[in-house]
Design a protein around this motif. Structure first.
Motif, short mmCIF file in Angstrom:
data_model
loop_
_atom_site.label_atom_id
_atom_site.label_comp_id
_atom_site.label_asym_id
_atom_site.label_seq_id
_atom_site.Cartn_x
_atom_site.Cartn_y
_atom_site.Cartn_z
N THR A 296 29.30 45.84 -8.55
CA THR A 296 29.33 47.25 -8.94
C THR A 296 29.75 48.12 -7.75
O THR A 296 28.92 48.75 -7.10
N PRO A 297 31.06 48.13 -7.46
CA PRO A 297 31.54 48.98 -6.37
C PRO A 297 31.60 50.44 -6.83
O PRO A 297 31.92 50.71 -7.99
N TYR A 298 31.28 51.35 -5.93
CA TYR A 298 31.36 52.78 -6.25
C TYR A 298 32.39 53.44 -5.35
O TYR A 298 32.38 53.25 -4.14
N ASN A 299 33.27 54.19 -5.98
CA ASN A 299 34.27 54.95 -5.25
C ASN A 299 34.15 56.41 -5.70
O ASN A 299 34.27 56.70 -6.89
N LEU A 300 33.92 57.29 -4.75
CA LEU A 300 33.69 58.70 -5.08
C LEU A 300 34.87 59.30 -5.84
O LEU A 300 34.68 60.18 -6.68
N TYR A 301 36.08 58.82 -5.57
CA TYR A 301 37.27 59.43 -6.15
C TYR A 301 37.72 58.79 -7.46
O TYR A 301 38.57 59.35 -8.16
N THR A 302 37.18 57.64 -7.80
CA THR A 302 37.69 56.93 -8.98
C THR A 302 36.61 56.45 -9.95
O THR A 302 36.93 56.04 -11.06
N SER A 303 35.34 56.49 -9.55
CA SER A 303 34.29 55.88 -10.37
C SER A 303 33.69 56.80 -11.43
O SER A 303 32.86 56.37 -12.22
N GLY A 304 34.08 58.06 -11.44
CA GLY A 304 33.57 58.97 -12.47
C GLY A 304 32.09 59.25 -12.34
O GLY A 304 31.40 59.43 -13.36
N LEU A 305 31.58 59.31 -11.12
CA LEU A 305 30.16 59.59 -10.92
C LEU A 305 29.83 61.03 -11.33
O LEU A 305 30.67 61.93 -11.21
N LYS A 306 28.62 61.23 -11.79
CA LYS A 306 28.14 62.58 -12.11
C LYS A 306 27.04 62.92 -11.11
O LYS A 306 26.00 62.26 -11.08
N ILE A 307 27.31 63.94 -10.30
CA ILE A 307 26.43 64.29 -9.19
C ILE A 307 25.74 65.61 -9.51
O ILE A 307 26.41 66.64 -9.65
N TYR A 308 24.43 65.59 -9.63
CA TYR A 308 23.67 66.78 -10.00
C TYR A 308 23.00 67.38 -8.76
O TYR A 308 22.35 66.67 -7.99
N THR A 309 23.21 68.68 -8.57
CA THR A 309 22.71 69.35 -7.37
C THR A 309 21.78 70.51 -7.72
O THR A 309 21.63 70.88 -8.88
N THR A 310 21.20 71.09 -6.68
CA THR A 310 20.26 72.21 -6.84
C THR A 310 20.96 73.56 -6.85
O THR A 310 20.34 74.58 -7.13
N LEU A 311 22.25 73.58 -6.50
CA LEU A 311 22.98 74.85 -6.39
C LEU A 311 22.95 75.61 -7.71
O LEU A 311 23.03 75.02 -8.78
N ASP A 312 22.82 76.92 -7.62
CA ASP A 312 22.90 77.77 -8.81
C ASP A 312 24.29 78.42 -8.83
O ASP A 312 24.63 79.22 -7.97
N LYS A 313 25.09 78.04 -9.82
CA LYS A 313 26.48 78.49 -9.88
C LYS A 313 26.62 80.01 -9.85
O LYS A 313 27.45 80.56 -9.13
#
Length: 749
Positions: A296-313
């Motif tokens: 299970t290799p992960y590539n930030l640019y190709t793996s389609g990860l969903k990254i959830y942050t604390t920032l308020d848009k």
């Protein structure tokens, strides 16, 4: 005789035709056998895997950015409106539901009209399925045989696609892989890019606009060539009407629509929170490296990860707007005050030192050119784009001109956090990420000026100093510190007046702060700073009281949080969880830290909250009330460093701590005057404007309407004293107010 000639001609034509057909069959077989390169098998087709952009979401699950090689954001067929499908079929492949991947009728049309009759208007012969084959499997160069080879391959793959997937599945795959302009792939990414909305929200006109670009993504790019795009869009609408997908009334109404673009930027250079996204990018690159395995290799640019942050848009938008609004005015004042004698215009030593750091200079230097030859080369003018506070503009200038231009710009940094958890709510790393990459939130460390004084006062309270203890504002020359003599700025009566701790902090009196540091002890103050999460090296000198320490905004925010978080500092954080492209949880980040101990007592905390509020109510930050009309429960501290190099303001609210810095990236350039460069003028307005904006947005009522708890009766009594006290009659009688007092700085520890 005539019959024999016709018979011979017929025989020759037959042989030529048979030979051509034979060669064609041999050619097709050679392609199928892989002699021209690998053809995806049915297994390959069943296991289609496309590069997918990783997505960053804010605390409300709103998309704020992407990381991608190709900007892809796949969606299900059910999320695509029917009019998008209708536009696609009417324009690209009207017999899509009738063929098996290859449209023989279209092929003959292309053969006779396009190739033999040279009629370019006849259109292409590729079906949607063939186009999908091209999208999924990249073409290779075979020289003069490129076109027949790749077309044959695509037909073969198209037939295999039709055998393995339903028509609906093919349309879904096509919609998610078709290339639009600007390295954007798929209808969802295109909809977000050009209209800042999801595919499901596209109108028929907007659908026609995007589908129309598929004929030639550059030629019909809506941004570059709006007139050509509208013409092509209308052709798509005509096709939809022609084939019964639009009624007469719908067709006429849609033709009247103007082209209204609303760009949603998700690239690294522009868009919302670029400095924050860069911080997340670096963190996630490390995460991918640490968590990847062979299976299970992960590539930030190709793996389609969903990254959830604390920032308020929304809060981030308000913060960026506040910074830009203030910096536009401040930059103008900054330049006007210097005039023609500005250091970026007249200081040749400064300019030369910066020029020598440029890549252009280093490349010429590597060629062993003389200094004069290098400078002559760098003085040649050419067309270039320059950043300006009101937008970019094209100019004719040299490299040296450009260096001087960029030297003049002020920069800024601002971080807002939840002081109880450390969750980052907004992150403004600079004025423009495209031109100023350096992040002033976490990377930059600048002298903090008077924003360090609360830490000194907190230490003093912990060492037994009372809030109503009085300190003389008189200037002192410290003989054991090589005659160092800190002075005050502003309207401070130094002659016979003594200030309470509360008043001294609110007015930010330097002479008193040094005396408070004497009582607190330098060692004790540094120890408390470490308890507050400050990891930078602090100078063990009396000027520490005046903020000569160089710290980051990140550190300051975590330390100040302690004043509203039960005396406990926080470590700012921004990652909540990471999911794979299917939405399956890969990691959830736990930021709770029950082991953090209070850095100081509850009594001291209550006293400091009152002191910080006095800074806003009656002290150096009173323009928060007077100028900006803010009535929130609010404390804070301004800061201005030596020679007006750095301006700071820390805003403390029960549920939000905001730290702001403004200055020039080059330490050698400061503000011309204290009036302009002081923290209350250069940094405070950004925080004030932000608070004004969130006050108007009921979404943030939990923050804006939060109130400080009243201090205990004991603390209230401790704070009940006059702000100042005059020296007694005899002391005034025997004191020469114009003569500096000489003393030794007490080193308690």
């Amino acid at each position: 005789m005539k019959k024999d000639r016709l018979k011979k001609i017929g025989s020759v034509v037959f042989k030529i035709t048979a030979g051509f057909v034979g060669l064609l069959c041999v050619f097709i077989i050679s392609v199928r056998l892989g002699l021209w390169g690998h053809i995806p098998t049915s297994t390959d087709i069943q296991e289609l895997s496309q590069y997918e952009a990783s997505e960053i979401y804010d605390t409300n699950n709103e998309l704020i950015g992407k990381f991608y090689l190709s900007n892809r954001q796949p969606i299900a067929y059910s999320e695509i409106p029917q009019h998008v499908i209708d536009a696609l079929i009417a324009t690209e492949d009207v017999r899509f539901y009738d063929h098996n991947g290859i449209d023989i009728k279209s092929l003959f049309r292309v053969l006779f009209k396009t190739i033999l009759l040279q009629d370019a208007s006849s259109g292409g012969g590729s079906t949607i399925t063939q186009q999908l084959a091209k999208n999924l499997f990249s073409r290779k160069d075979y020289g003069i045989f490129t076109l027949p080879v790749v077309k044959t391959k695509e037909m073969i793959v198209a037939r295999r696609l039709e055998k393995n997937y339903s028509k609906t599945e093919i349309l879904e795959l096509y919609s998610n892989t078709v290339p639009f302009s600007g390295n954007t792939y798929g209808i969802e990414s295109a909809a977000l890019k050009y209209f800042n909305k999801k595919t499901s929200e596209l109108t028929p006109t907007e659908a026609a606009t995007l589908i129309g670009t598929l004929k030639a993504t550059y030629t019909y790019d809506p941004k570059r060539f709006p007139k050509q795009n509208i013409k092509r869009r209308n052709t798509v609408l005509h096709q939809m009407h022609k084939y019964g997908f639009l009624t007469d009334a719908e067709y006429k109404n849609n033709l009247q629509d103007s082209l209204k673009l609303d760009f949603g930027h998700y690239d690294e250079q522009r868009g919302l929170a670029p400095y924050f996204r860069e911080e997340v990018r670096n963190t996630m690159l490390a995460w991918c490296k640490e968590n990847s395995t062979k299976d299970t290799p992960y590539n930030l640019y190709t793996s389609g990860l969903k990254i959830y942050t604390t920032l308020d848009k929304t809060l981030q938008q308000y913060a960026e707007e506040s910074m830009k609004e203030h910096l536009q005015k401040l930059q103008k004042t900054f330049e006007e005050e210097f005039g023609k004698n500005a250091p970026w215009l007249s200081n040749k030593t400064l300019i030369a030192s910066v020029v020598k750091k440029t890549q252009a200079y280093k490349k010429l230097k590597a060629k062993d050119l003389s200094e004069k030859a290098i400078m002559d080369s760098l003085s040649v003018k050419k067309k270039m784009w320059w950043y300006g506070s009101k937008g970019n503009k094209e100019v004719v200038a040299s490299t040296i001109d450009s260096v001087q231009h960029y030297l003049k710009f002020l920069n800024a940094g601002m971080l807002a956090i939840d002081p109880h958890s450390g969750a980052v709510k907004s992150w403004v790393g600079g004025v423009n990420f495209e031109h100023f990459k350096y992040d002033h939130v976490k990377k930059s460390k600048r002298q903090v000026g008077s924003t360090f004084k609360p830490i000194v006062y907190t230490t003093a309270l912990e060492q037994g100093v009372a809030p109503c203890d009085y300190f003389s504002a008189r200037e002192v020359e410290y003989e054991n510190m090589e005659g160092w003599s800190p002075s005050n700025s502003g309207n401070i009566d130094e002659k016979y007046l003594n200030y309470s701790l509360k008043t001294a902090l609110s007015k930010s009196i330097n002479t008193v702060s040094v005396k408070v540091l004497e009582e607190a002890g330098i060692g004790n103050t540094i120890a408390l700073a470490k308890k507050l999460g400050i990891t930078s090296t602090l100078p063990k000198v009396p000027s520490l009281a005046l903020g000569t320490a160089e710290l980051s905004i990140y550190e300051m925010a975590g330390a100040y949080a302690a004043y509203v978080n039960d005396s406990k500092p926080v470590s700012p954080y921004y990652l909540l969880k990471v999911e794979n492209k299917k939405g399956e949880l890969l990691e959830e980040f736990d930021h709770t830290n029950d082991t953090v101990q209070p850095a100081f007592s509850e009594r001291t905390r209550q006293i400091m909250v009152e002191l910080l509020q006095s800074v806003v109510n009656t002290g150096t930050a009173s323009r928060m009330r007077n100028t900006y009309g803010l009535q929130n429960d609010l404390g804070g501290k301004t800061g201005t460093t030596q020679s007006n190099k750095d301006a700071w303001f820390v805003s403390v609210m029960p549920k939000l701590v905001t730290v702001t810095w403004v200055g020039n990236d080059d330490h050698r350039i400061g503000f011309k005057t204290t009036r302009t460069g002081q923290g209350a003028n250069a940094a405070l307005p950004i925080a004030a404007k932000l608070l004004q904006k969130i006050n108007k947005d009921t979404t943030f009522n939990a923050i804006t309407k939060a109130q400080f708890k009243n201090p205990s009766a004991t603390v209230a009594e401790m704070l009940d004293c006059a702000p100042t006290k005059r020296d007694g009659f005899f002391k005034r009688l025997f004191t020469n107010p114009d003569k500096k007092k000489k003393s030794n700085f007490k080193t308690k520890n």
